[in-house]
Every structure is written in structure tokens, then in C-alpha cells.
Motif scaffolding. Structure first.
Motif, PDB file in Angstrom:
ATOM      1  N   ALA A   1     -26.076   3.169  17.941  1.00  0.00           N
ATOM      2  CA  ALA A   1     -25.790   3.105  16.502  1.00  0.00           C
ATOM      3  C   ALA A   1     -26.266   1.775  15.912  1.00  0.00           C
ATOM      4  O   ALA A   1     -26.721   1.718  14.760  1.00  0.00           O
ATOM      5  N   THR A   2     -26.173   0.713  16.692  1.00  0.00           N
ATOM      6  CA  THR A   2     -26.639  -0.592  16.223  1.00  0.00           C
ATOM      7  C   THR A   2     -28.156  -0.606  16.042  1.00  0.00           C
ATOM      8  O   THR A   2     -28.676  -1.176  15.073  1.00  0.00           O
ATOM      9  N   ILE A   3     -28.866   0.012  16.967  1.00  0.00           N
ATOM     10  CA  ILE A   3     -30.326   0.103  16.840  1.00  0.00           C
ATOM     11  C   ILE A   3     -30.703   0.892  15.585  1.00  0.00           C
ATOM     12  O   ILE A   3     -31.626   0.522  14.847  1.00  0.00           O
ATOM     13  N   ILE A   4     -29.986   1.982  15.337  1.00  0.00           N
ATOM     14  CA  ILE A   4     -30.226   2.770  14.124  1.00  0.00           C
ATOM     15  C   ILE A   4     -30.013   1.914  12.882  1.00  0.00           C
ATOM     16  O   ILE A   4     -30.811   1.949  11.932  1.00  0.00           O
ATOM     17  N   ALA A   5     -28.922   1.133  12.886  1.00  0.00           N
ATOM     18  CA  ALA A   5     -28.637   0.255  11.743  1.00  0.00           C
ATOM     19  C   ALA A   5     -29.727  -0.796  11.578  1.00  0.00           C
ATOM     20  O   ALA A   5     -30.139  -1.119  10.444  1.00  0.00           O
ATOM     21  N   ASP A   6     -30.222  -1.334  12.670  1.00  0.00           N
ATOM     22  CA  ASP A   6     -31.276  -2.345  12.630  1.00  0.00           C
ATOM     23  C   ASP A   6     -32.548  -1.777  12.004  1.00  0.00           C
ATOM     24  O   ASP A   6     -33.147  -2.375  11.090  1.00  0.00           O
ATOM     25  N   ILE A   7     -32.954  -0.610  12.467  1.00  0.00           N
ATOM     26  CA  ILE A   7     -34.181   0.014  11.949  1.00  0.00           C
ATOM     27  C   ILE A   7     -34.007   0.408  10.485  1.00  0.00           C
ATOM     28  O   ILE A   7     -34.899   0.178   9.652  1.00  0.00           O
ATOM     29  N   LEU A   8     -32.856   0.999  10.159  1.00  0.00           N
ATOM     30  CA  LEU A   8     -32.606   1.408   8.775  1.00  0.00           C
ATOM     31  C   LEU A   8     -32.563   0.213   7.841  1.00  0.00           C
ATOM     32  O   LEU A   8     -33.062   0.277   6.700  1.00  0.00           O
ATOM     33  N   GLY A   9     -31.994  -0.901   8.307  1.00  0.00           N
ATOM     34  CA  GLY A   9     -31.970  -2.105   7.476  1.00  0.00           C
ATOM     35  C   GLY A   9     -33.367  -2.619   7.187  1.00  0.00           C
ATOM     36  O   GLY A   9     -33.680  -3.016   6.049  1.00  0.00           O
ATOM     37  N   ALA A  10     -34.224  -2.607   8.210  1.00  0.00           N
ATOM     38  CA  ALA A  10     -35.605  -3.055   8.009  1.00  0.00           C
ATOM     39  C   ALA A  10     -36.345  -2.133   7.047  1.00  0.00           C
ATOM     40  O   ALA A  10     -37.109  -2.592   6.171  1.00  0.00           O
ATOM     41  N   LEU A  11     -36.147  -0.831   7.171  1.00  0.00           N
ATOM     42  CA  LEU A  11     -36.800   0.125   6.264  1.00  0.00           C
ATOM     43  C   LEU A  11     -36.310  -0.053   4.831  1.00  0.00           C
ATOM     44  O   LEU A  11     -37.106   0.025   3.875  1.00  0.00           O
ATOM     45  N   ASN A  12     -35.010  -0.282   4.671  1.00  0.00           N
ATOM     46  CA  ASN A  12     -34.474  -0.500   3.324  1.00  0.00           C
ATOM     47  C   ASN A  12     -35.040  -1.762   2.693  1.00  0.00           C
ATOM     48  O   ASN A  12     -35.350  -1.789   1.494  1.00  0.00           O
ATOM     49  N   PHE A  13     -35.150  -2.810   3.510  1.00  0.00           N
ATOM     50  CA  PHE A  13     -35.735  -4.054   2.999  1.00  0.00           C
ATOM     51  C   PHE A  13     -37.177  -3.820   2.560  1.00  0.00           C
ATOM     52  O   PHE A  13     -37.604  -4.283   1.500  1.00  0.00           O
TER      53      PHE A  13
ATOM     54  N   VAL B   1     -24.991   0.570   6.469  1.00  0.00           N
ATOM     55  CA  VAL B   1     -26.253  -0.054   6.057  1.00  0.00           C
ATOM     56  C   VAL B   1     -26.589   0.305   4.612  1.00  0.00           C
ATOM     57  O   VAL B   1     -27.026  -0.556   3.829  1.00  0.00           O
ATOM     58  N   LEU B   2     -26.383   1.558   4.238  1.00  0.00           N
ATOM     59  CA  LEU B   2     -26.679   1.974   2.853  1.00  0.00           C
ATOM     60  C   LEU B   2     -25.771   1.249   1.866  1.00  0.00           C
ATOM     61  O   LEU B   2     -26.222   0.844   0.778  1.00  0.00           O
ATOM     62  N   LEU B   3     -24.510   1.076   2.228  1.00  0.00           N
ATOM     63  CA  LEU B   3     -23.574   0.383   1.336  1.00  0.00           C
ATOM     64  C   LEU B   3     -23.978  -1.075   1.148  1.00  0.00           C
ATOM     65  O   LEU B   3     -24.003  -1.587   0.008  1.00  0.00           O
ATOM     66  N   PHE B   4     -24.302  -1.754   2.257  1.00  0.00           N
ATOM     67  CA  PHE B   4     -24.723  -3.148   2.154  1.00  0.00           C
ATOM     68  C   PHE B   4     -26.071  -3.255   1.440  1.00  0.00           C
ATOM     69  O   PHE B   4     -26.324  -4.239   0.726  1.00  0.00           O
ATOM     70  N   SER B   5     -26.951  -2.277   1.626  1.00  0.00           N
ATOM     71  CA  SER B   5     -28.240  -2.272   0.927  1.00  0.00           C
ATOM     72  C   SER B   5     -28.035  -2.135  -0.575  1.00  0.00           C
ATOM     73  O   SER B   5     -28.725  -2.798  -1.374  1.00  0.00           O
ATOM     74  N   LEU B   6     -27.091  -1.274  -0.965  1.00  0.00           N
ATOM     75  CA  LEU B   6     -26.782  -1.113  -2.386  1.00  0.00           C
ATOM     76  C   LEU B   6     -26.242  -2.408  -2.970  1.00  0.00           C
ATOM     77  O   LEU B   6     -26.626  -2.816  -4.084  1.00  0.00           O
ATOM     78  N   LEU B   7     -25.348  -3.071  -2.198  1.00  0.00           N
ATOM     79  CA  LEU B   7     -24.821  -4.356  -2.654  1.00  0.00           C
ATOM     80  C   LEU B   7     -25.941  -5.376  -2.822  1.00  0.00           C
ATOM     81  O   LEU B   7     -25.995  -6.100  -3.838  1.00  0.00           O
ATOM     82  N   ALA B   8     -26.833  -5.441  -1.837  1.00  0.00           N
ATOM     83  CA  ALA B   8     -27.954  -6.379  -1.917  1.00  0.00           C
ATOM     84  C   ALA B   8     -28.854  -6.061  -3.101  1.00  0.00           C
ATOM     85  O   ALA B   8     -29.350  -6.969  -3.790  1.00  0.00           O
ATOM     86  N   TYR B   9     -29.082  -4.777  -3.361  1.00  0.00           N
ATOM     87  CA  TYR B   9     -29.952  -4.376  -4.477  1.00  0.00           C
ATOM     88  C   TYR B   9     -29.349  -4.789  -5.812  1.00  0.00           C
ATOM     89  O   TYR B   9     -30.043  -5.316  -6.694  1.00  0.00           O
ATOM     90  N   ILE B  10     -28.038  -4.562  -5.972  1.00  0.00           N
ATOM     91  CA  ILE B  10     -27.375  -4.939  -7.235  1.00  0.00           C
ATOM     92  C   ILE B  10     -27.440  -6.449  -7.436  1.00  0.00           C
ATOM     93  O   ILE B  10     -27.748  -6.938  -8.531  1.00  0.00           O
ATOM     94  N   LEU B  11     -27.182  -7.208  -6.361  1.00  0.00           N
ATOM     95  CA  LEU B  11     -27.216  -8.668  -6.469  1.00  0.00           C
ATOM     96  C   LEU B  11     -28.633  -9.182  -6.694  1.00  0.00           C
ATOM     97  O   LEU B  11     -28.835 -10.207  -7.373  1.00  0.00           O
ATOM     98  N   SER B  12     -29.636  -8.477  -6.134  1.00  0.00           N
ATOM     99  CA  SER B  12     -31.025  -8.916  -6.325  1.00  0.00           C
ATOM    100  C   SER B  12     -31.460  -8.776  -7.773  1.00  0.00           C
ATOM    101  O   SER B  12     -32.318  -9.521  -8.259  1.00  0.00           O
ATOM    102  N   LEU B  13     -30.875  -7.806  -8.473  1.00  0.00           N
ATOM    103  CA  LEU B  13     -31.198  -7.634  -9.891  1.00  0.00           C
ATOM    104  C   LEU B  13     -30.619  -8.762 -10.737  1.00  0.00           C
ATOM    105  O   LEU B  13     -31.072  -9.002 -11.866  1.00  0.00           O
ATOM    106  N   MET B  14     -29.605  -9.442 -10.172  1.00  0.00           N
ATOM    107  CA  MET B  14     -28.933 -10.497 -10.918  1.00  0.00           C
ATOM    108  C   MET B  14     -29.467 -11.883 -10.550  1.00  0.00           C
ATOM    109  O   MET B  14     -29.945 -12.621 -11.420  1.00  0.00           O
ATOM    110  N   PHE B  15     -29.409 -12.232  -9.279  1.00  0.00           N
ATOM    111  CA  PHE B  15     -29.799 -13.601  -8.927  1.00  0.00           C
ATOM    112  C   PHE B  15     -30.217 -13.771  -7.480  1.00  0.00           C
ATOM    113  O   PHE B  15     -30.789 -14.801  -7.120  1.00  0.00           O
ATOM    114  N   LEU B  16     -29.941 -12.809  -6.602  1.00  0.00           N
ATOM    115  CA  LEU B  16     -30.054 -13.024  -5.165  1.00  0.00           C
ATOM    116  C   LEU B  16     -31.513 -13.056  -4.715  1.00  0.00           C
ATOM    117  O   LEU B  16     -32.281 -12.121  -4.973  1.00  0.00           O
ATOM    118  N   PRO B  17     -31.947 -14.123  -4.003  1.00  0.00           N
ATOM    119  CA  PRO B  17     -33.305 -14.175  -3.459  1.00  0.00           C
ATOM    120  C   PRO B  17     -33.423 -13.318  -2.199  1.00  0.00           C
ATOM    121  O   PRO B  17     -32.425 -12.794  -1.689  1.00  0.00           O
TER     122      PRO B  17
END
Length: 345
Positions: A59-71, A20-36
Motif C-alpha cells: 500500500a505504501t508503494i501504491i501511495a508513493d507512485i500515486l503521489g508522484a503521478l499527482n505531482f 494520497v488524493l486527500l493530501f493532493s487536494l489539500l496541496a492543490y488548494i494551498l498551491s492556488l493561494m501561496f504554497l510553492p
């Protein structure tokens, strides 16, 4: 065994968080460029799907909650806080949680279905294997005993003894095959009740030697062998399977050697034969389930179960098993972690 389970759980949860942290980092980098924000949510949901396909429901529930918190923390106003001022962000977060939960549930069910199909395929292959490998020794036992019973008054005592010995040999072969089927089923269903105790591996080697009683088998003991944490019957079966193959494929006049030694961390069991060796392209598959040199019902080769069982047993003991082909045969090495710091002579 409990420590191994706890280690696996820690690995699973760490994998979930890191994904989740890796995908969040990817999303953050792309959001700085163009990603809505819609694209950000898709990337975070993808992270949850990856976790659900690779781990368990917790583990999936943990990923779900962590993804929402990161967002919430990285992509909603005010940024870098767990507050939300926008109704749209709140709706997006709730939608993310619902969609991720449903998607992960579908992923888990898909994985469970795939595992069930795999188990069904294994059972089917076992039945096919049983139909061949039980038939041959049973036919030989019936044939030998029937011949003995029918002609015992007409044949010599030596011939009678030969028939009885043949039936006994085939009975041992049948017993070994059934034992491997049992161990394979337990390995695949993870139903072992492990009870590891520190023991001398030399006693296990001697039991294997006694089971064969073959003059071609030679054993060598290194100095200061150290105890290993094992379940004796399982390790004995793992070694037996390898030695059985070595004797089966080696020339009748050649030796098969079992050499045992220890260092400060591991005990090594090396089984060396003088057989035809294994082609390099086949070497990486020899521990695969039902991988065999036999073609159909003809030709030399086993059922493709014994080495798989040996590998599963050794790995359950936190050990390692490997094979290499040489100019004069094969060398199989089993490596087991030592269980006691004191050496045993």
C-alpha cells in the motif's frame, strides 16, 4: 476467512489511495493561494508517511507512485498531463520518489519495531500472569493430593472424596487457564486456522452447560434458532469464559442465565448474572488484555485474559460482543451472523 482477508486488503488499498488524493487536494488548494512546489512535495511525502505508518509495504508503494503521478499531473508544466518540460520538475519528481521510499521504509521499520516491543511486553505480562495464576491451582492440587496420600488411612471416606474432588476442580481451573493462554497467543500472533461450518449454536450451549454441571446455570432456547458459521471449540471457549466469570462473581444462591435467540440476520447469546455489576468507568476496559479487578496477589479477580480471548474469538467470527451493567448484575451479549437461511428447531 479468505473473504475477510480480501476485504481487509481492499480496505488497506482504498485507504492508501484516499489518503494520497486527500493530501493532493489539500496541496492543490494551498498551491492556488501561496504554497510553492517544495511545500507541495512535503505534503505529498507526508501522505506517504501516513500510509506507511498505518498499512503495509504494498500500500505504501501504491501511495508513493500515486503521489508522484499527482505531482506530475497537477503541479508540473504542462499542467493536467503526464508530461514534463522542466528539468527541475523531473529532478523534483525523482527526489520525491527516492525520499518518499526511504521515509516510508524507515516508517515501516519503526512500526515493526513498535509491534515487536508490544509483543515482548505481552509475553512479559503473560509470564507474570502465569506465575500467579498457575501457582494457585497447582498449590491446591499438590496440597489436596499430598494430604490424601499421607492421611488416607486416618481420614474418612467422605473427607478423602472431598480432597480428590478439590484436586479435580483445580485441575479443570488450570486446564481452562492454559487454554486461554493458548488462544490468546494465537489471537495475538494471528495463527488461527479457521474452519467455519454451519452449526446449531444450541449444541455449543449444551456443551458449556455440561462443562459446569452447576445447578445455578439456567439456559433458555428461543424458537427457530438458525445455524451460525462457527468453529465449535472456539465459540465454546468464548462462551465458557463469560459464564465462568458470571458464576464466579454471582452470589452462591443466585441464577446465571444463558438465553439464545435468532432473527433473520444474527443469533444472540445473552448471559445474565446477579453479581455486583461493573462500574461504568470500568465497563469500557473489561475486554482489555490483563485488565482485572485484582490488586497484586490479593483480592478477588481474574487474570484479565478470559474476556480478551472471548472478544478476539467472537470478532474472528465476524461477530460482536458487548457488556452492560444493570441494577441486579451484568448482561453480556454475543452476536453472531447466521450461516444458513433455514431455521433449526
Amino acid at each position: 476467512m479468505l473473504n475477510k482477508v480480501l476485504t481487509q486488503k481492499r480496505y488497506i488499498y482504498a485507504f492508501s489511495i484516499c489518503t494520497v488524493l486527500l493530501f493532493s487536494l489539500l496541496a492543490y488548494i494551498l498551491s492556488l493561494m501561496f504554497l510553492p512546489k517544495t511545500g507541495i512535495l512535503i505534503i505529498l511525502q507526508l501522505a506517504v508517511v501516513v500510509v506507511s505508518l498505518s498499512t503495509n509495504r504494498t500500500a505504501t508503494i501504491i501511495a508513493d507512485i500515486l503521489g508522484a503521478l499527482n505531482f506530475n499531473y497537477l503541479f508540473t508544466s504542462p499542467v493536467y498531463s503526464f508530461q514534463m518540460n522542466s528539468a527541475e520538475d523531473i529532478i523534483n519528481t525523482i527526489t520525491f520518489i527516492v525520499v518518499s521510499s526511504l521515509t516510508s521504509e524507515f516508517s515501516i521499520r519503526y512500526r515493526n519495531k513498535s509491534e515487536a516491543l508490544e509483543q515482548a511486553e505481552i509475553r512479559s505480562n503473560i509470564l507474570l500472569s502465569v506465575s500467579h495464576d498457575l501457582r494457585t491451582p497447582l498449590a491446591n492440587i499438590i496440597g489436596s493430593l499430598s494430604t490424601h496420600n499421607e492421611y488416607k488411612e486416618k481420614i474418612s471416606h467422605a473427607e478423602q472424596q472431598r480432597l480428590i474432588n478439590s484436586a479435580i476442580d483445580e485441575s479443570h481451573r488450570l486446564h481452562n487457564y492454559v487454554e486461554n493462554i493458548l488462544q490468546l497467543t494465537r489471537i495475538k500472533n494471528n495463527t488461527y486456522n479457521y474452519l467455519f461450518v454451519p452449526q446449531s449454536i444450541w449444541q455449543v450451549i449444551k456443551k458449556v452447560e455440561d462443562r459446569f454441571s452447576d445447578p445455578r446455570l439456567s439456559i433458555h432456547k428461543g424458537e427457530c434458532l438458525k445455524d451460525v458459521l462457527i468453529q465449535t471449540s472456539l465459540i465454546e471457549q468464548a462462551i465458557y469464559n463469560i459464564v465462568d466469570n458470571a458464576l464466579k462473581y454471582s452470589p452462591s444462591e443466585s441464577k446465571v442465565t444463558i438465553a439464545v435467540r435468532s432473527d433473520n440476520h444474527f443469533t444472540y447469546i445473552c448471559i445474565t448474572d446477579n453479581g455486583p455489576g461493573i462500574a461504568q468507568q470500568k465497563l469500557q476496559h473489561i475486554f482489555d488484555l490483563f485488565y482485572s479487578s485484582r490488586k497484586g496477589d490479593s483480592g478477588q479477580g481474574g487474570s484479565g485474559i478470559g474476556l480478551t480471548v472471548s472478544k478476539g474469538i467472537v470478532e474472528a467470527h465476524n461477530g460482536d460482543i458487548s457488556a452492560q451493567s444493570t441494577d441486579q448484575g451484568c448482561i453480556f451479549e454475543i452476536k453472531l451472523p447466521v450461516g444458513e437461511p433455514n431455521a433449526q428447531n
